[in-house]
Design a protein around this motif. Structure first.
Motif, PDB file in Angstrom:
ATOM      1  N   LEU A  23       0.967  22.438 -13.620  1.00  0.00           N
ATOM      2  CA  LEU A  23       1.739  23.694 -13.543  1.00  0.00           C
ATOM      3  C   LEU A  23       1.813  24.200 -12.099  1.00  0.00           C
ATOM      4  CD1 LEU A  23       0.335  25.481 -16.719  1.00  0.00           C
ATOM      5  CD2 LEU A  23       2.661  24.619 -16.407  1.00  0.00           C
ATOM      6  N   LEU A  24       0.734  23.990 -11.352  1.00  0.00           N
ATOM      7  CA  LEU A  24       0.750  24.420  -9.947  1.00  0.00           C
ATOM      8  C   LEU A  24       1.721  23.549  -9.139  1.00  0.00           C
ATOM      9  CD1 LEU A  24      -3.042  25.194  -9.363  1.00  0.00           C
ATOM     10  CD2 LEU A  24      -1.163  26.838  -9.562  1.00  0.00           C
ATOM     11  N   GLU A  25       1.762  22.263  -9.487  1.00  0.00           N
ATOM     12  CA  GLU A  25       2.724  21.380  -8.808  1.00  0.00           C
ATOM     13  C   GLU A  25       4.153  21.837  -9.074  1.00  0.00           C
ATOM     14  OE1 GLU A  25       1.579  17.438  -9.997  1.00  0.00           O
ATOM     15  OE2 GLU A  25       0.538  17.102  -8.087  1.00  0.00           O
ATOM     16  N   GLU A  26       4.403  22.171 -10.325  1.00  0.00           N
ATOM     17  CA  GLU A  26       5.734  22.681 -10.703  1.00  0.00           C
ATOM     18  C   GLU A  26       6.064  23.949  -9.910  1.00  0.00           C
ATOM     19  OE1 GLU A  26       6.517  23.944 -14.818  1.00  0.00           O
ATOM     20  OE2 GLU A  26       5.950  21.890 -15.327  1.00  0.00           O
ATOM     21  N   ALA A  27       5.084  24.833  -9.808  1.00  0.00           N
ATOM     22  CA  ALA A  27       5.303  26.096  -9.093  1.00  0.00           C
ATOM     23  C   ALA A  27       5.558  25.832  -7.609  1.00  0.00           C
ATOM     24  CB  ALA A  27       4.104  27.019  -9.271  1.00  0.00           C
ATOM     25  N   LEU A  28       4.836  24.872  -7.055  1.00  0.00           N
ATOM     26  CA  LEU A  28       5.056  24.533  -5.638  1.00  0.00           C
ATOM     27  C   LEU A  28       6.471  23.995  -5.459  1.00  0.00           C
ATOM     28  CD1 LEU A  28       1.646  22.844  -4.740  1.00  0.00           C
ATOM     29  CD2 LEU A  28       2.622  24.856  -3.610  1.00  0.00           C
ATOM     30  N   ARG A  29       6.883  23.109  -6.359  1.00  0.00           N
ATOM     31  CA  ARG A  29       8.236  22.551  -6.271  1.00  0.00           C
ATOM     32  C   ARG A  29       9.270  23.666  -6.373  1.00  0.00           C
ATOM     33  NH1 ARG A  29       6.466  18.181  -9.217  1.00  0.00           N
ATOM     34  NH2 ARG A  29       7.096  19.118 -11.181  1.00  0.00           N
ATOM     35  N   ALA A  30       9.066  24.554  -7.339  1.00  0.00           N
ATOM     36  CA  ALA A  30      10.039  25.634  -7.564  1.00  0.00           C
ATOM     37  C   ALA A  30      10.147  26.569  -6.362  1.00  0.00           C
ATOM     38  CB  ALA A  30       9.662  26.422  -8.803  1.00  0.00           C
ATOM     39  N   SER A  31       9.059  26.672  -5.590  1.00  0.00           N
ATOM     40  CA  SER A  31       9.098  27.578  -4.431  1.00  0.00           C
ATOM     41  C   SER A  31       9.432  26.810  -3.153  1.00  0.00           C
ATOM     42  CB  SER A  31       7.743  28.288  -4.271  1.00  0.00           C
ATOM     43  OG  SER A  31       6.770  27.352  -3.836  1.00  0.00           O
ATOM     44  N   GLY A  32       9.912  25.574  -3.302  1.00  0.00           N
ATOM     45  CA  GLY A  32      10.233  24.752  -2.130  1.00  0.00           C
ATOM     46  C   GLY A  32       8.980  24.427  -1.333  1.00  0.00           C
ATOM     47  N   GLY A  33       7.843  24.365  -2.002  1.00  0.00           N
ATOM     48  CA  GLY A  33       6.586  24.014  -1.336  1.00  0.00           C
ATOM     49  C   GLY A  33       5.870  25.206  -0.728  1.00  0.00           C
ATOM     50  N   ALA A  55     -11.753  16.312  -9.068  1.00  0.00           N
ATOM     51  CA  ALA A  55     -11.712  14.842  -9.062  1.00  0.00           C
ATOM     52  C   ALA A  55     -10.285  14.298  -9.062  1.00  0.00           C
ATOM     53  CB  ALA A  55     -12.473  14.308 -10.272  1.00  0.00           C
ATOM     54  N   ALA A  56      -9.305  15.149  -9.357  1.00  0.00           N
ATOM     55  CA  ALA A  56      -7.918  14.665  -9.437  1.00  0.00           C
ATOM     56  C   ALA A  56      -7.450  14.253  -8.048  1.00  0.00           C
ATOM     57  CB  ALA A  56      -7.026  15.763  -9.989  1.00  0.00           C
ATOM     58  N   SER A  57      -6.972  13.035  -7.956  1.00  0.00           N
ATOM     59  CA  SER A  57      -6.559  12.593  -6.614  1.00  0.00           C
ATOM     60  C   SER A  57      -5.088  12.939  -6.386  1.00  0.00           C
ATOM     61  CB  SER A  57      -6.796  11.092  -6.453  1.00  0.00           C
ATOM     62  OG  SER A  57      -6.103  10.434  -7.460  1.00  0.00           O
ATOM     63  N   GLY A  58      -4.746  13.094  -5.142  1.00  0.00           N
ATOM     64  CA  GLY A  58      -3.337  13.266  -4.777  1.00  0.00           C
ATOM     65  C   GLY A  58      -2.814  14.689  -4.940  1.00  0.00           C
ATOM     66  N   PHE A  59      -3.657  15.637  -5.308  1.00  0.00           N
ATOM     67  CA  PHE A  59      -3.155  17.010  -5.416  1.00  0.00           C
ATOM     68  C   PHE A  59      -3.349  17.726  -4.083  1.00  0.00           C
ATOM     69  CE2 PHE A  59      -3.365  21.544  -6.300  1.00  0.00           C
ATOM     70  CZ  PHE A  59      -2.192  21.709  -7.019  1.00  0.00           C
ATOM     71  N   ASP A  60      -2.277  18.339  -3.609  1.00  0.00           N
ATOM     72  CA  ASP A  60      -2.327  18.990  -2.303  1.00  0.00           C
ATOM     73  C   ASP A  60      -2.575  20.506  -2.477  1.00  0.00           C
ATOM     74  OD1 ASP A  60      -2.067  19.810   0.262  1.00  0.00           O
ATOM     75  OD2 ASP A  60      -0.029  19.038   0.569  1.00  0.00           O
ATOM     76  N   TRP A  61      -3.760  20.944  -2.049  1.00  0.00           N
ATOM     77  CA  TRP A  61      -4.165  22.341  -2.235  1.00  0.00           C
ATOM     78  C   TRP A  61      -3.697  23.263  -1.099  1.00  0.00           C
ATOM     79  CZ3 TRP A  61      -6.598  24.433  -6.437  1.00  0.00           C
ATOM     80  CH2 TRP A  61      -7.068  23.526  -7.381  1.00  0.00           C
ATOM     81  N   LYS A  62      -3.049  22.667  -0.107  1.00  0.00           N
ATOM     82  CA  LYS A  62      -2.736  23.405   1.130  1.00  0.00           C
ATOM     83  C   LYS A  62      -2.043  24.755   0.880  1.00  0.00           C
ATOM     84  CE  LYS A  62       0.449  21.764   4.033  1.00  0.00           C
ATOM     85  NZ  LYS A  62       0.902  20.585   3.345  1.00  0.00           N
ATOM     86  N   ASN A  63      -1.114  24.772  -0.085  1.00  0.00           N
ATOM     87  CA  ASN A  63      -0.366  26.009  -0.319  1.00  0.00           C
ATOM     88  C   ASN A  63      -0.688  26.659  -1.669  1.00  0.00           C
ATOM     89  OD1 ASN A  63       0.960  25.983   2.192  1.00  0.00           O
ATOM     90  ND2 ASN A  63       2.403  24.446   1.422  1.00  0.00           N
TER      91      ASN A  63
END
Ligand code: 6PG
Length: 243
Positions: A23-33, A55-63
């Motif tokens: 859901l956070l990935e979706e939200a990041l996409r929706a906000s243009g990152g 433990a989830a790999s590949g998730f970017d927490w930066k924003n």
């Protein structure tokens, strides 16, 4: 009702954690990152969920910006601190900028901590004086007494529909806490309820099948009125629910 039932608490917590990330990935996409926002709870169940998220790999927490649904009035290094739990199980293990971590200052006197948290919410979400922050995801648990966040049965705060956060004297230790209020919980885009354990089965039955009484069963506020509420349960907690 979106209900996901897993054999064990570990499986339920892992699935819930991974769903929050998606859901956070979706939200990041929706906000243009630009950003995604989440508020997490404390208690014993979230540790397993934080483990899966860490433990989830590949998730970017930066924003991603992390807030708390509630906090106990204790210093951040205290065993009982919800901030400490999330920090040790998750935040210390991922690359998240410190400025993205918006903890409640539990070391302050509770009213001052609540005031400071309200100010932080207003400033971050740019809501102005009367607006209500809109979290992408809120994660909540439920106590055997049907509390959620730190909204406990028979507390007048269960009827507050305007405030953002308040201090509260809970019937459970540690007594003094700061909690988000119903207006904020109900304004979230998604709410993830993670509830496990046989001691929650009877309460969950009443919450789902009983009449609406938020004063007696505060979790019904979210269950009946929230948007996109998903329940992640283990078989023991789900034992008395019929779907
Ligand atoms: C807290 C909470 C609280 C929690 C429930 C369920 O700080 O105590 O955030 O609302 O979510 O009490 O807790 P468990 O997961 O430990 O059962």
């Amino acid at each position: 009702m979106d209900l996901q039932v897993y054999e064990t608490a570990v499986e339920a917590a892992h699935a819930c954690g991974l769903r929050i990330l998606s859901l956070l990935e979706e939200a990041l996409r929706a906000s243009g990152g630009a950003r995604a926002t989440v508020a997490v709870s404390g208690g014993s169940t979230p540790k397993l969920m934080f483990d899966a998220m860490a433990a989830a790999s590949g998730f970017d927490w930066k924003n991603v910006h992390v807030f708390w649904v509630d906090e106990r009035a204790v210093p951040p290094a205290d065993e009982q601190s919800n901030y400490r739990l999330a920090k040790e199980a998750l935040l210390d293990k991922v690359h998240i900028p410190q400025r993205n971590v918006h903890r409640v200052h539990g070391e302050l006197e509770p009213d001052s901590a609540a005031k400071r948290y309200r100010e932080e919410l207003r400033e971050f979400f740019e809501t102005g004086r009367d607006g209500i922050p809109c979290f992408d995801v809120i994660h909540c648990g439920m106590g055997p007494d049907a509390h959620t966040a730190s909204l406990f049965p028979e507390d007048p705060l269960t009827e507050d529909r305007l405030g953002l956060a308040a201090s509260v004297f809970a019937p459970k230790l540690p007594h003094w806490r700061v909690t988000l209020l119903p207006a904020v919980l109900l304004n979230a885009r998604h709410t993830m309820m993670l509830v496990t354990g046989a001691d929650k089965a009877d309460t969950l039955h009443e919450v789902v099948h009983g009449e609406y009484d938020a004063f007696k069963r505060p979790v019904q506020i979210v269950q009946r009125e929230g948007r996109n509420v998903s329940w992640y349960l283990d078989r023991a907690a789900a034992a008395r629910i019929t779907t």
